[in-house]
Design an enzyme around this catalytic site. Sequence first.
Site, PDB file in Angstrom:
ATOM      1  N   LYS A 207       0.827  -1.208   0.000  1.00  0.00           N
ATOM      2  CA  LYS A 207       0.000   0.000   0.000  1.00  0.00           C
ATOM      3  C   LYS A 207       0.863   1.261   0.000  1.00  0.00           C
ATOM      4  O   LYS A 207       2.033   1.239   0.366  1.00  0.00           O
ATOM      5  CB  LYS A 207      -1.006  -0.038   1.156  1.00  0.00           C
ATOM      6  CG  LYS A 207      -2.126  -1.042   0.849  1.00  0.00           C
ATOM      7  CD  LYS A 207      -3.222  -1.095   1.875  1.00  0.00           C
ATOM      8  CE  LYS A 207      -4.293  -2.102   1.412  1.00  0.00           C
ATOM      9  NZ  LYS A 207      -5.269  -2.418   2.458  1.00  0.00           N
ATOM     10  N   ARG A 238      -2.627 -10.052   5.298  1.00  0.00           N
ATOM     11  CA  ARG A 238      -3.185 -10.243   3.949  1.00  0.00           C
ATOM     12  C   ARG A 238      -2.170  -9.672   2.967  1.00  0.00           C
ATOM     13  O   ARG A 238      -1.925  -8.472   2.955  1.00  0.00           O
ATOM     14  CB  ARG A 238      -4.524  -9.503   3.862  1.00  0.00           C
ATOM     15  CG  ARG A 238      -5.195  -9.564   2.501  1.00  0.00           C
ATOM     16  CD  ARG A 238      -6.488  -8.751   2.526  1.00  0.00           C
ATOM     17  NE  ARG A 238      -7.162  -8.765   1.240  1.00  0.00           N
ATOM     18  CZ  ARG A 238      -6.823  -7.991   0.209  1.00  0.00           C
ATOM     19  NH1 ARG A 238      -5.840  -7.120   0.312  1.00  0.00           N
ATOM     20  NH2 ARG A 238      -7.474  -8.077  -0.930  1.00  0.00           N
TER      21      ARG A 238
END
Length: 251
Positions: A207, A238
């Site tokens: 991210k 994740r």
Amino acid sequence: MIVMGILNVTPDSFADGGRHNEFTQAVNRGLEMISEGVDIIDIGGESTKPGAERVSEEEELARVIPVIEALSKHNVQLSIDTMRSSTARFAINAGAHIINDVSGGLADEHMLATAAELNTPYIAMHWRGHSKDMNSRAVYADVVAEVISELAARIKAAREAGIAKEKIIIDPGIGFAKEAEHNWEIIDSIDQFVATGYPVLIGASRKRFLGGDNPDDRELATIALTQRLALSGIWGVRVHTVAPHKEVLGA
Ligand code: PMM
């Protein structure tokens, strides 16, 4: 700690969009993750990157259901990454085991009752609105306290809808209506999330807050973060790649 491997069957997800949009490619990537020892494969058909538009239910189902049917023949847990109760139901019926709802039940008023009825584990992520304009909602006086209290409200709603306590997993929603500093504050205070007693999932993989322009360049930072979080008592991460995360976890 479990490793949840990301399988986005979308043409536009920010880090892996367009690479697994074909059925065969998606299934092959799933099989590769299984060979690397993945614990859960998270299958999604709708991108939630900042600014993303919604896809129709029909399109979402066409992307995910064939992949779920194919991978459910293998010995692996599958989660369906969806905000739609209808998609969750079709996915569980097609062989998925877990519902991963980035909206924590806020996007679809039937989601919590559906998860209760299907009696599957339910991942409730912290969410303040759809991706199209979520960045405008990244306003906090105390991000850790607010995210925990907003998650507590979702847990309460989930319990009231009939989801058993043991089925609930929480996720602070890294990158969802959060600036980089908010994400780091959450990570620095992860013990407060663990202290709620609910299993905690973190989805930080590649991210933007990890730095760099290209998601692929954030892989080393992602692996370092997994290593750091391994000591925190969280339930799982994740992530886009499985083998390196398994390796730093010593699995
Ligand atoms: N992030 C994305 C999608 N689904 N689900 C959970 N539980 N937590 C997350 O942080 C999360 C998620 C967006 O990232 P992607 O485009 O790599 O799937």
